[in-house]
Scaffold this motif. Structure first.
Motif, mmCIF file in Angstrom:
data_model
loop_
_atom_site.group_PDB
_atom_site.id
_atom_site.type_symbol
_atom_site.label_atom_id
_atom_site.label_comp_id
_atom_site.label_asym_id
_atom_site.label_seq_id
_atom_site.Cartn_x
_atom_site.Cartn_y
_atom_site.Cartn_z
ATOM 1 N N GLY A 129 0.533 0.583 -4.455
ATOM 2 C CA GLY A 129 0.545 -0.683 -5.177
ATOM 3 C C GLY A 129 -0.382 -0.743 -6.365
ATOM 4 O O GLY A 129 -0.711 -1.831 -6.845
ATOM 5 N N LYS A 130 -0.764 0.405 -6.896
ATOM 6 C CA LYS A 130 -1.688 0.450 -8.038
ATOM 7 C C LYS A 130 -1.106 -0.254 -9.260
ATOM 8 O O LYS A 130 -1.824 -1.028 -9.928
ATOM 9 C CB LYS A 130 -1.998 1.912 -8.358
ATOM 10 N N VAL A 254 -7.474 1.691 -5.814
ATOM 11 C CA VAL A 254 -6.600 0.953 -4.905
ATOM 12 C C VAL A 254 -6.129 1.891 -3.804
ATOM 13 O O VAL A 254 -5.717 3.023 -4.071
ATOM 14 C CB VAL A 254 -5.376 0.384 -5.655
ATOM 15 N N SER A 255 -6.198 1.417 -2.560
ATOM 16 C CA SER A 255 -5.714 2.215 -1.431
ATOM 17 C C SER A 255 -5.169 1.292 -0.359
ATOM 18 O O SER A 255 -5.562 0.121 -0.264
ATOM 19 C CB SER A 255 -6.845 3.075 -0.848
ATOM 20 N N LEU A 263 -7.701 9.366 2.689
ATOM 21 C CA LEU A 263 -8.058 10.741 2.375
ATOM 22 C C LEU A 263 -7.870 11.021 0.892
ATOM 23 O O LEU A 263 -8.714 11.649 0.239
ATOM 24 C CB LEU A 263 -7.213 11.720 3.202
ATOM 25 N N ASP A 264 -6.742 10.537 0.332
ATOM 26 C CA ASP A 264 -6.468 10.760 -1.083
ATOM 27 C C ASP A 264 -7.296 9.840 -1.962
ATOM 28 O O ASP A 264 -7.708 10.215 -3.069
ATOM 29 C CB ASP A 264 -4.976 10.562 -1.364
ATOM 30 N N ALA A 265 -7.555 8.620 -1.498
ATOM 31 C CA ALA A 265 -8.389 7.701 -2.277
ATOM 32 C C ALA A 265 -9.797 8.266 -2.446
ATOM 33 O O ALA A 265 -10.422 8.113 -3.505
ATOM 34 C CB ALA A 265 -8.437 6.336 -1.599
ATOM 35 N N LYS A 266 -10.300 8.916 -1.399
ATOM 36 C CA LYS A 266 -11.641 9.522 -1.490
ATOM 37 C C LYS A 266 -11.682 10.586 -2.582
ATOM 38 O O LYS A 266 -12.703 10.769 -3.246
ATOM 39 C CB LYS A 266 -12.039 10.113 -0.142
ATOM 40 N N LYS A 267 -10.571 11.296 -2.773
ATOM 41 C CA LYS A 267 -10.523 12.305 -3.827
ATOM 42 C C LYS A 267 -10.561 11.646 -5.206
ATOM 43 O O LYS A 267 -11.202 12.160 -6.136
ATOM 44 C CB LYS A 267 -9.268 13.164 -3.672
ATOM 45 N N ALA A 268 -9.859 10.511 -5.349
ATOM 46 C CA ALA A 268 -9.913 9.786 -6.618
ATOM 47 C C ALA A 268 -11.328 9.288 -6.878
ATOM 48 O O ALA A 268 -11.834 9.357 -8.012
ATOM 49 C CB ALA A 268 -8.927 8.618 -6.595
ATOM 50 N N ILE A 283 -10.138 -1.772 -3.677
ATOM 51 C CA ILE A 283 -9.224 -2.823 -3.217
ATOM 52 C C ILE A 283 -8.384 -2.272 -2.073
ATOM 53 O O ILE A 283 -7.829 -1.171 -2.175
ATOM 54 C CB ILE A 283 -8.299 -3.299 -4.356
ATOM 55 N N GLU A 284 -8.308 -3.034 -0.987
ATOM 56 C CA GLU A 284 -7.421 -2.672 0.123
ATOM 57 C C GLU A 284 -6.111 -3.435 -0.045
ATOM 58 O O GLU A 284 -6.058 -4.650 0.131
ATOM 59 C CB GLU A 284 -8.068 -2.996 1.469
ATOM 60 N N ASN A 285 -5.057 -2.721 -0.407
ATOM 61 C CA ASN A 285 -3.742 -3.332 -0.611
ATOM 62 C C ASN A 285 -2.898 -3.171 0.657
ATOM 63 O O ASN A 285 -3.129 -2.272 1.464
ATOM 64 C CB ASN A 285 -3.044 -2.683 -1.806
#
Length: 361
Positions: A129-130, A254-255, A263-268, A283-285
């Motif tokens: 939802g970014k 956004v995650s 896991l992927d948000a941490k990489k961003a 943001i938690e979507n």
């Protein structure tokens, strides 16, 4: 007396449409919700052209429902299900400029001189939802009096033209300068405005960098308080170049709350930290689903994971956004939910207020 779904639909079924039938008989009513004395629903037209013709009907439907016994307020959104009609022959051809190609050698920053602040909206993966957050945040900031631009840098999947309700091609007076489009108080540029909606962008890295350079330096953005940049998913060339060359004020990540997305948000997050780009918050979507019929709450993707990660790394947690059918319909119809009224619009308004008060937008 309190109203029910059936009594409201029965009232709407008496409202005739200009070309025959009613909102109910033609199955145009979506997402009808009744919360105490508050009623909200969506009129989903077949196309943007039909939606424009139905604007008086939307006003009439809102007034009709608001006048029913026991109704304190009525909110009616008007969206379109399908795309706009194709332009007539000779209309809407691409401007006499090309987007893409290798970037030109450039000294200094790519940040437009008339833009005060750049906020990048990123995610570690797609589907969280970014782009929806980017468009609604831009509209919410514009409603608070800020001069806002929205750059759709998700070059492989540019969705902002559809979400912002814009389908014209940008003009170019000289084959170099690009005149952006405007809607909902936001100045918009996207590669999706330059190509047919179903045409893929089959480019390697240097072409992406050239397109980003052009959309930052050749677009007449005008005086902006903030430029929201909707980044592609992941940690690739576009995000790296933007952060290294454009003096980005900060990034919002956004995650969704489930472990796989985190896991992927941490990489961003790690990418922004490596590039020394401040993280303005997380943001938690899709945090929770509220059943419109029974009021039950279901955490389909889990809950609280993004807040925990924000606490762990010491950055602000900007809020939770629920799964919302109205948000999806509004985005598909070209009028972001933040442009209207209701709980979701209020959520984005609160987020915008936080950024304004923090001096970030």
């Amino acid at each position: 007396m309190s109203q029910t779904r059936e009594t409201i639909l029965a009232a709407l079924d008496k409202l005739s449409l200009p070309d025959g039938g009613t909102l109910v008989s033609r199955d145009l009513v979506r997402a009808l919700q009744i919360t105490g004395g508050k009623v909200a629903f969506v009129i989903e037209a077949p196309s943007p052209e039909d939606a424009r013709r139905l604007s008086p009907v939307r006003d009439a439907a809102e007034a009709l429902v608001k006048g029913l016994p026991g109704v304190e307020s009525a909110t009616v959104a008007l969206t379109a299900h399908g795309p706009s009609a194709k332009p007539a022959p000779g209309q809407g051809e691409p401007p006499s400029l090309k987007i893409g190609g290798h970037p030109k050698p450039q000294q200094g920053s790519m940040k437009p001189a008339t833009v005060k602040s750049i906020i990048a909206v990123g995610s570690g993966k797609g589907g969280v939802g970014k782009s929806t957050v980017s468009s609604n945040l831009a509209v919410a900031l514009a409603r608070q009096g800020r001069k806002v631009g929205l750059l759709d840098a998700d070059i492989y999947g540019p969705s902002q033209p559809r979400m912002m309700g814009v389908n014209k091609r940008p003009a170019s007076p000289d084959g170099k300068t690009i005149l952006p489009l405007h809607n909902h108080g936001v100045t918009l540029m996207s590669l999706g405005l330059m190509l047919p909606e179903d045409q893929a962008v089959v480019w390697r890295g240097p072409m992406l960098m050239g397109a980003l350079q052009q959309m930052l330096t050749q677009v007449e953005w005008g005086d902006l308080d903030v430029l929201i940049v909707d980044l592609p998913p992941g940690t690739g060339d576009v995000a790296m170049t933007l952060c290294q060359k454009s003096e980005v004020t900060g990034a919002i990540v956004v995650s969704t709350p489930q472990d796989v997305a985190l896991l992927d948000a941490k990489k961003a997050i790690n990418m922004f930290q490596t590039l020394k780009t401040p993280i303005l918050g997380l943001i938690e979507n899709m945090s929770v689903f509220h059943c419109p019929n029974c009021g039950h709450e279901e955490h389909i993707f889990g809950h609280g994971g993004v807040r925990s990660e924000a606490d762990r790394i010491g950055v602000p947690f900007l809020g939770e956004l629920p799964i919302s059918l109205e948000t999806r319909l509004a985005g598909d119809g070209g009028t972001p939910i933040a442009a209207g009224e209701g709980p979701m619009a209020e959520a984005y308004a609160s987020l915008a207020t936080r950024l304004v008060e923090g001096g970030m937008a």
